[in-house]
Design a protein around this motif. Structure first.
Motif, PDB file in Angstrom:
ATOM      1  N   GLU A 175       1.125  -1.325  -0.021  1.00 44.23           N
ATOM      2  CA  GLU A 175       0.178  -0.051   0.247  1.00 44.23           C
ATOM      3  C   GLU A 175       0.874   1.342   0.062  1.00 44.23           C
ATOM      4  OE1 GLU A 175      -3.519  -0.007   1.994  1.00 44.23           O
ATOM      5  OE2 GLU A 175      -2.637  -1.869   3.761  1.00 44.23           O
ATOM      6  N   ARG A 176       0.889   1.786  -0.831  1.00 49.23           N
ATOM      7  CA  ARG A 176       2.047   2.892  -1.159  1.00 49.23           C
ATOM      8  C   ARG A 176       1.014   4.057  -2.444  1.00 49.23           C
ATOM      9  NH1 ARG A 176       5.292   3.725  -5.583  1.00 49.23           N
ATOM     10  NH2 ARG A 176       4.928   2.031  -7.338  1.00 49.23           N
ATOM     11  N   ARG A 177       1.774   5.378  -2.332  1.00 50.77           N
ATOM     12  CA  ARG A 177       1.042   5.992  -3.175  1.00 50.77           C
ATOM     13  C   ARG A 177       1.823   6.105  -4.668  1.00 50.77           C
ATOM     14  NH1 ARG A 177       0.964  11.846   0.013  1.00 50.77           N
ATOM     15  NH2 ARG A 177      -0.150  11.061   1.720  1.00 50.77           N
ATOM     16  N   ILE A 178       0.948   6.588  -5.641  1.00 52.98           N
ATOM     17  CA  ILE A 178       1.455   5.270  -6.968  1.00 52.98           C
ATOM     18  C   ILE A 178       1.269   6.564  -7.483  1.00 52.98           C
ATOM     19  CG2 ILE A 178       0.944   3.417  -8.748  1.00 52.98           C
ATOM     20  CD1 ILE A 178      -0.333   1.798  -6.714  1.00 52.98           C
ATOM     21  N   PRO A 179       2.783   6.952  -8.495  1.00 50.59           N
ATOM     22  CA  PRO A 179       2.685   7.836  -9.417  1.00 50.59           C
ATOM     23  C   PRO A 179       1.269   7.140 -10.435  1.00 50.59           C
ATOM     24  CG  PRO A 179       4.538   7.702  -8.287  1.00 50.59           C
ATOM     25  CD  PRO A 179       3.901   6.906  -8.302  1.00 50.59           C
ATOM     26  N   LEU A 180       1.264   8.729 -11.277  1.00 47.56           N
ATOM     27  CA  LEU A 180       0.430   8.196 -12.417  1.00 47.56           C
ATOM     28  C   LEU A 180       0.975   7.515 -13.704  1.00 47.56           C
ATOM     29  CD1 LEU A 180      -2.509   7.709 -14.228  1.00 47.56           C
ATOM     30  CD2 LEU A 180      -2.182  10.261 -14.528  1.00 47.56           C
ATOM     31  N   ASP A 181       2.523   8.603 -13.670  1.00 48.93           N
ATOM     32  CA  ASP A 181       3.838   8.408 -14.653  1.00 48.93           C
ATOM     33  C   ASP A 181       4.280   7.304 -13.943  1.00 48.93           C
ATOM     34  OD1 ASP A 181       2.252  10.711 -15.848  1.00 48.93           O
ATOM     35  OD2 ASP A 181       4.382  12.262 -15.294  1.00 48.93           O
ATOM     36  N   GLU A 182       4.659   6.723 -13.190  1.00 47.00           N
ATOM     37  CA  GLU A 182       4.667   5.741 -12.850  1.00 47.00           C
ATOM     38  C   GLU A 182       3.875   4.411 -13.526  1.00 47.00           C
ATOM     39  OE1 GLU A 182       5.715   2.972  -9.302  1.00 47.00           O
ATOM     40  OE2 GLU A 182       7.150   4.390  -9.093  1.00 47.00           O
ATOM     41  N   LEU A 183       2.757   4.531 -12.690  1.00 53.52           N
ATOM     42  CA  LEU A 183       1.904   3.593 -13.636  1.00 53.52           C
ATOM     43  C   LEU A 183       1.826   3.353 -15.580  1.00 53.52           C
ATOM     44  CD1 LEU A 183      -0.880   1.158 -13.337  1.00 53.52           C
ATOM     45  CD2 LEU A 183      -2.192   3.089 -13.034  1.00 53.52           C
ATOM     46  N   LEU A 184       1.152   4.141 -16.138  1.00 57.41           N
ATOM     47  CA  LEU A 184       1.801   4.664 -17.341  1.00 57.41           C
ATOM     48  C   LEU A 184       2.876   3.878 -17.893  1.00 57.41           C
ATOM     49  CD1 LEU A 184       0.170   7.979 -18.136  1.00 57.41           C
ATOM     50  CD2 LEU A 184      -0.793   5.758 -17.797  1.00 57.41           C
ATOM     51  N   ALA A 185       4.367   3.806 -17.509  1.00 58.34           N
ATOM     52  CA  ALA A 185       5.731   3.335 -17.877  1.00 58.34           C
ATOM     53  C   ALA A 185       5.388   2.044 -17.959  1.00 58.34           C
ATOM     54  CB  ALA A 185       6.630   3.977 -16.771  1.00 58.34           C
ATOM     55  N   GLY A 186       4.998   1.725 -16.707  1.00 58.36           N
ATOM     56  CA  GLY A 186       4.846   0.090 -16.580  1.00 58.36           C
ATOM     57  C   GLY A 186       4.195  -1.062 -17.559  1.00 58.36           C
ATOM     58  N   ILE A 187       2.803  -0.434 -17.592  1.00 53.25           N
ATOM     59  CA  ILE A 187       1.679  -0.163 -18.494  1.00 53.25           C
ATOM     60  C   ILE A 187       2.787  -0.427 -19.976  1.00 53.25           C
ATOM     61  CG2 ILE A 187      -0.359  -0.265 -20.136  1.00 53.25           C
ATOM     62  CD1 ILE A 187      -0.957   0.928 -17.757  1.00 53.25           C
ATOM     63  N   GLU A 188       3.633   0.634 -20.226  1.00 52.06           N
ATOM     64  CA  GLU A 188       3.794   0.182 -21.600  1.00 52.06           C
ATOM     65  C   GLU A 188       5.245  -0.675 -21.630  1.00 52.06           C
ATOM     66  OE1 GLU A 188       5.489   4.770 -21.816  1.00 52.06           O
ATOM     67  OE2 GLU A 188       3.555   5.101 -23.017  1.00 52.06           O
ATOM     68  N   ASP A 189       6.089  -0.458 -20.840  1.00 53.13           N
ATOM     69  CA  ASP A 189       7.693  -1.707 -20.208  1.00 53.13           C
ATOM     70  C   ASP A 189       7.164  -3.190 -20.212  1.00 53.13           C
ATOM     71  OD1 ASP A 189       7.169  -2.070 -17.871  1.00 53.13           O
ATOM     72  OD2 ASP A 189       8.140  -0.690 -17.129  1.00 53.13           O
ATOM     73  N   GLY A 190       5.538  -3.031 -19.709  1.00 49.60           N
ATOM     74  CA  GLY A 190       4.938  -4.792 -19.393  1.00 49.60           C
ATOM     75  C   GLY A 190       5.336  -4.815 -18.215  1.00 49.60           C
ATOM     76  N   SER A 191       6.060  -4.219 -16.791  1.00 51.66           N
ATOM     77  CA  SER A 191       6.196  -3.994 -15.407  1.00 51.66           C
ATOM     78  C   SER A 191       4.839  -4.295 -14.780  1.00 51.66           C
ATOM     79  CB  SER A 191       7.091  -3.739 -15.041  1.00 51.66           C
ATOM     80  OG  SER A 191       6.643  -1.789 -14.988  1.00 51.66           O
ATOM     81  N   VAL A 192       3.884  -3.784 -15.622  1.00 56.07           N
ATOM     82  CA  VAL A 192       2.370  -3.695 -14.833  1.00 56.07           C
ATOM     83  C   VAL A 192       1.434  -4.878 -15.905  1.00 56.07           C
ATOM     84  CG1 VAL A 192       0.407  -2.376 -14.829  1.00 56.07           C
ATOM     85  CG2 VAL A 192       2.313  -1.421 -14.065  1.00 56.07           C
ATOM     86  N   THR A 193       1.140  -5.915 -15.541  1.00 63.78           N
ATOM     87  CA  THR A 193       0.864  -6.630 -15.869  1.00 63.78           C
ATOM     88  C   THR A 193      -1.299  -7.183 -16.570  1.00 63.78           C
ATOM     89  OG1 THR A 193       0.374  -7.742 -14.535  1.00 63.78           O
ATOM     90  CG2 THR A 193       2.092  -8.472 -16.100  1.00 63.78           C
ATOM     91  N   GLU A 194      -1.615  -6.396 -15.068  1.00 60.32           N
ATOM     92  CA  GLU A 194      -2.539  -6.122 -14.638  1.00 60.32           C
ATOM     93  C   GLU A 194      -3.658  -5.345 -14.164  1.00 60.32           C
ATOM     94  OE1 GLU A 194      -4.427 -10.083 -13.178  1.00 60.32           O
ATOM     95  OE2 GLU A 194      -2.640 -11.357 -14.163  1.00 60.32           O
ATOM     96  N   VAL A 195      -4.590  -4.625 -14.002  1.00 60.57           N
ATOM     97  CA  VAL A 195      -4.875  -3.561 -13.698  1.00 60.57           C
ATOM     98  C   VAL A 195      -6.918  -3.733 -13.225  1.00 60.57           C
ATOM     99  CG1 VAL A 195      -5.531  -1.051 -13.047  1.00 60.57           C
ATOM    100  CG2 VAL A 195      -3.354  -1.870 -14.280  1.00 60.57           C
ATOM    101  N   PHE A 196      -7.017  -3.408 -11.394  1.00 60.57           N
ATOM    102  CA  PHE A 196      -8.236  -3.987 -11.466  1.00 60.57           C
ATOM    103  C   PHE A 196      -9.387  -3.166 -10.361  1.00 60.57           C
ATOM    104  CE2 PHE A 196      -6.309  -6.879  -8.615  1.00 60.57           C
ATOM    105  CZ  PHE A 196      -7.106  -6.532  -7.164  1.00 60.57           C
ATOM    106  N   ALA A 197      -9.979  -2.884 -10.407  1.00 56.88           N
ATOM    107  CA  ALA A 197     -11.166  -1.910  -9.290  1.00 56.88           C
ATOM    108  C   ALA A 197     -11.735  -3.057  -8.687  1.00 56.88           C
ATOM    109  CB  ALA A 197     -12.453  -1.003 -10.152  1.00 56.88           C
TER     110      ALA A 197
END
Length: 377
Positions: free
Chosen positions: A298-320
């Motif tokens: 549980e931490r503060r997640i920068p939007l730019d970091e999330l977008l970069a992760g989606i682009e480079d594949g280090s973020v694989t899923e997002v859910f609500a």
């Protein structure tokens, strides 16, 4: 017969609570045919059961007149405080019919505790856990035939409290009404469980530091409606808000919390900063993910970091997640300067696995290891 996989909260444990409520049967209940037609294909929050629970409060007498009465319109003086100063809170939870016909709810004590926190923030009277659970139990037992069965079906329970004193003046109301209404529901999204598109809102904020973001009150949702309209104008089903201070940190959707799954198996979710609602589903998912061996941060997640992760594949899923929709995969994240598809736009494996596990516990198909279920009928 008790559901064999659920924690054995005996119905007798709620008898004393239910006994506090005077049952006043409706003089015009729906017929069996009308009821069956209503629950055959329920639309979320549009059809309601025959009765509602109600308790009145005044600064002089405290809580009194606990009753189950006919569902119907409320009579309000034009000067009723809630209409002018938005002193109001609510909760949302569900009753599930298990295979053996018994009816259970999920973590009502957590909802009761959050309701009390919301009441404190909105300067409303505190309702005891006993009254909260007694009210939903008495209502469900009175309208038990309204609890649907089947996949994705449940009885949605909406406890709420509002300032009922008729006066014009900026001060806490000296009178309040607490009610519970119930609605048979199917899937929150009409198309069922499928990835949704999310619009990231940069101009408007949901809540700020020191505000009411951590309370479940109507004003928070009212402020999300215009951004929700803007999201739909951009072809998205939901809106995601950023923090009010910097406009750079992920917070939550209009009515759901957010989780990010990383390629290393870890999972992140925005930390509770006072402007994010502490979801019961959110905390349950954190526990289930930990049970599966995933590191949850549980931490503060920068939007730019999330977008970069989606682009480079280090973020694989997002859910609500939230009570109404349970767990919803996010397949697309868009904003004024970006438009990213996540995992090919499909539902992630971990997302659907956690959703399946949670709904299996709620409906009695899986063991309730944490004692989250309470029998209502």
């Amino acid at each position: 017969m008790n559901s064999p996989l659920a924690a054995q909260h005996s119905p007798s444990a709620s008898e004393d609570l239910v006994g506090l409520f005077d049952i006043r049967p409706s003089d015009a209940p729906a017929s069996a045919e009308e009821r069956q037609a209503a629950i055959a294909a329920p639309k979320f929050g549009t059809v309601f059961t025959d009765h509602m629970a109600r308790i009145s409060w005044s600064a002089q007498d405290g809580w009194k007149d606990r009753r189950i009465e006919r569902y119907g319109p409320l009579q309000l003086d034009p000067a009723t405080a809630v209409l002018h100063y938005a002193q109001e809170i609510f909760e949302g939870l569900k009753a599930y019919r298990h295979e053996d016909g018994s009816v259970w709810t999920f973590r009502p004590e957590a909802n009761a505790a959050r309701f009390a926190r919301s009441a404190h923030r909105l300067a409303l009277p505190s309702l005891s856990v006993e009254d909260f659970i007694g009210s939903i139990t008495a209502l469900v037992r009175t309208d038990v035939e309204w609890v649907p069965s089947g996949e994705e079906a449940s009885l949605y329970l909406r406890p709420f409290m509002y300032a009922s004193e008729p006066f014009l003046g900026v001060r806490p109301s000296l009178e309040a009404e607490y009610l519970v209404i119930a609605s048979p529901v199917g899937p929150y999204f009409a198309g069922g469980v499928k990835p949704v598109s999310i619009w990231v809102e940069r101009e408007f904020s949901r809540a700020g530091a020191g505000g009411t973001g951590a309370a479940k009150c109507g004003g928070n949702y009212a402020s999300s409606l215009l951004p929700q309209v803007r999201a739909q104008e951009h072809g998205c089903e939901q809106v995601c808000f950023l923090d009010a201070s910097t406009g750079t940190l992920l917070e939550e959707l209009g009515g759901m919390n957010v989780f990010v799954v990383k390629s290393d198996g870890s999972v992140e979710t925005p930390e509770l900063t006072g402007s994010i609602l502490e979801g019961v589903t959110r905390s349950s998912i954190i526990q289930l993910l930990s049970d599966r061996g995933h590191t949850v941060v549980e931490r503060r997640i920068p939007l730019d970091e999330l977008l970069a992760g989606i682009e480079d594949g280090s973020v694989t899923e997002v859910f609500a997640c939230g009570t109404a929709a349970v767990v919803t995969p996010i397949g697309r994240l868009a904003g004024s300067s970006f438009d990213h598809t996540i995992s090919g736009g499909g539902a992630g494996e971990l997302t659907m696995a956690v959703r399946g596990e949670l709904t299996d516990i709620q409906t009695g198909r899986a063991a309730d290891r944490h004692g989250w279920l309470r029998r209502l009928a």
